[in-house]
Design an enzyme around this catalytic site. Sequence first.
Site, PDB file in Angstrom:
ATOM      1  NE  ARG A 271      -3.408   0.151  12.082  1.00 26.47           N
ATOM      2  CZ  ARG A 271      -3.632   1.102  11.171  1.00 26.47           C
ATOM      3  NH1 ARG A 271      -3.085   2.291  11.286  1.00 26.47           N
ATOM      4  NH2 ARG A 271      -4.397   0.864  10.132  1.00 26.47           N
TER       5      ARG A 271
ATOM      6  CG  HIS B  87      -4.163  -2.565   6.116  1.00 22.72           C
ATOM      7  ND1 HIS B  87      -5.050  -2.816   7.151  1.00 22.72           N
ATOM      8  CD2 HIS B  87      -4.212  -1.219   5.902  1.00 22.72           C
ATOM      9  CE1 HIS B  87      -5.593  -1.669   7.544  1.00 22.72           C
ATOM     10  NE2 HIS B  87      -5.104  -0.700   6.801  1.00 22.72           N
TER      11      HIS B  87
ATOM     12  CD  GLN C 258      -7.531   0.579   2.901  1.00 24.45           C
ATOM     13  OE1 GLN C 258      -7.418   1.194   3.946  1.00 24.45           O
ATOM     14  NE2 GLN C 258      -8.319   1.000   1.914  1.00 24.45           N
TER      15      GLN C 258
ATOM     16  CG  ASP D 105       0.418   2.241   0.993  1.00 25.52           C
ATOM     17  OD1 ASP D 105       0.100   3.336   1.515  1.00 25.52           O
ATOM     18  OD2 ASP D 105       0.747   1.252   1.677  1.00 25.52           O
TER      19      ASP D 105
ATOM     20  CB  CYS E 165      -4.773   2.201   1.767  1.00 23.67           C
ATOM     21  SG  CYS E 165      -3.018   2.571   1.948  1.00 23.67           S
TER      22      CYS E 165
ATOM     23  NE  ARG F 281     -10.397  -0.003   6.406  1.00 24.89           N
ATOM     24  CZ  ARG F 281      -9.283   0.330   7.084  1.00 24.89           C
ATOM     25  NH1 ARG F 281      -8.515   1.287   6.638  1.00 24.89           N
ATOM     26  NH2 ARG F 281      -8.926  -0.325   8.174  1.00 24.89           N
TER      27      ARG F 281
HETATM   28  N1  NVA Z   1       1.608   0.745   4.078  1.00 20.86           N
HETATM   29  C1  NVA Z   1       1.053   1.705   4.996  1.00 20.86           C
HETATM   30  C2  NVA Z   1      -0.426   1.541   5.095  1.00 20.86           C
HETATM   31  C3  NVA Z   1      -1.122   2.522   5.997  1.00 20.86           C
HETATM   32  C4  NVA Z   1      -2.597   2.331   6.045  1.00 20.86           C
HETATM   33  C5  NVA Z   1       1.700   1.529   6.360  1.00 20.86           C
HETATM   34  O1  NVA Z   1       1.859   0.390   6.806  1.00 20.86           O
HETATM   35  O2  NVA Z   1       2.074   2.533   6.973  1.00 20.86           O
HETATM   36  N1   CP Z   2      -5.902   3.139   5.616  1.00 20.06           N
HETATM   37  C1   CP Z   2      -5.703   3.059   6.943  1.00 20.06           C
HETATM   38  O1   CP Z   2      -5.610   1.969   7.522  1.00 20.06           O
HETATM   39  O2   CP Z   2      -5.634   4.264   7.572  1.00 20.06           O
HETATM   40  P1   CP Z   2      -5.211   4.514   9.096  1.00 20.06           P
HETATM   41  O3   CP Z   2      -3.762   4.099   9.205  1.00 20.06           O
HETATM   42  O4   CP Z   2      -5.423   5.964   9.326  1.00 20.06           O
HETATM   43  O5   CP Z   2      -6.063   3.655   9.977  1.00 20.06           O
END
Ligand code: NVA
Ligand code: CP
Length: 311
Positions: A108, A135, A138, A228, A267, A295
């Site tokens: 990540r 992502h 997800q 989101d 998500c 997930r």
């Molecule tokens: N768009 C959000 C998704 C989190 C799972 C982010 O990148 O923070």
């Molecule tokens: N949806 C998701 O990826 O959640 P986290 O950021 O908590 O891993």
Amino acid sequence: MIPSVGALSGRDFLDVADLEPAELRELLDLAHAIKAGRWTGRPLEGRHIALLFQKPSHRTRVSFEVGIGRLGGGVTYLTEQDVQLGVRETVGDAARVLDSYVDGVVARLRSHADLLELAAASERPVINALTNRSHPCQILADLMTLEEVSGSLAQQKVVYIGDGNNIAVSLMEAAERMGFSLTVITPPGYAPPADIVDGRLPASNRGSGVTLSTDVADAAVATAIYTDVWASMGQESEREVRRKAFAGYQVNRAVMDAAPDAVFMHCLPAHRGEEVTDEVIDGRRSVVFQQAANRLYAQMALMAQLFGAAP
Ligand code: NVA
Ligand code: CP
């Protein structure tokens, strides 16, 4: 039929578009089989996976760690402070060192360019666990959820309302790959990145595929309404500006009432009161916790295919 495990052995999964429709189909079939208890293999026995995370995570971290354990593997979780990609050492050096210890990397990273560099330098399979751009893990869980809710992806009319962010990009790739209709509704100036739009949109927006809009009224036809956060991780300083820009794009009772056939998807984590009201996210049509639960199964299927030995 349960697909053979290890079919994608050694491959990276950096984006939904990395997999062909038939490969995505097999992956989803395996994920459903795992959830139903029809497949209980341990293809990661004797293997070790690194989780390399520069951003916080609840769902992704826990579901990967639990999934690796259930598949028989070991896991090491590394934070920003541990590896300090690009600070203590280059992305390439870090990748080559990790390669000598582990059998796969789940990353990540803040920057998608860094992820591409890591994957290019690593001989091990690399999974994208979220970047600023996409992502895909997800969205695997979301496809599984849509199939559970309605049985078929092809009939879906998914409407995404909000920021043209990493979730929107991966949803667009999934719609193109799996052949369902997707409308992405954003405020002007917050559409998904131009190169993704150019690559995914049919020339005249006709037929199934991806449609862009700035009008929330276009959500009325939806079988699923997805939203989101308006400010993603790393955009915290823009939160106030975005709150104003996105004010007319909240998924609330009026939006859901106008789309009587739609389930509600997110998500998570959610900023309740911003992109969605409590009433909607806690409502009867919300499937957000089913998405979160899936997930685990989607990623177990992915890891069995990528990190497991070839058949
Ligand atoms: N768009 C959000 C998704 C989190 C799972 C982010 O990148 O923070
Ligand atoms: N949806 C998701 O990826 O959640 P986290 O950021 O908590 O891993």
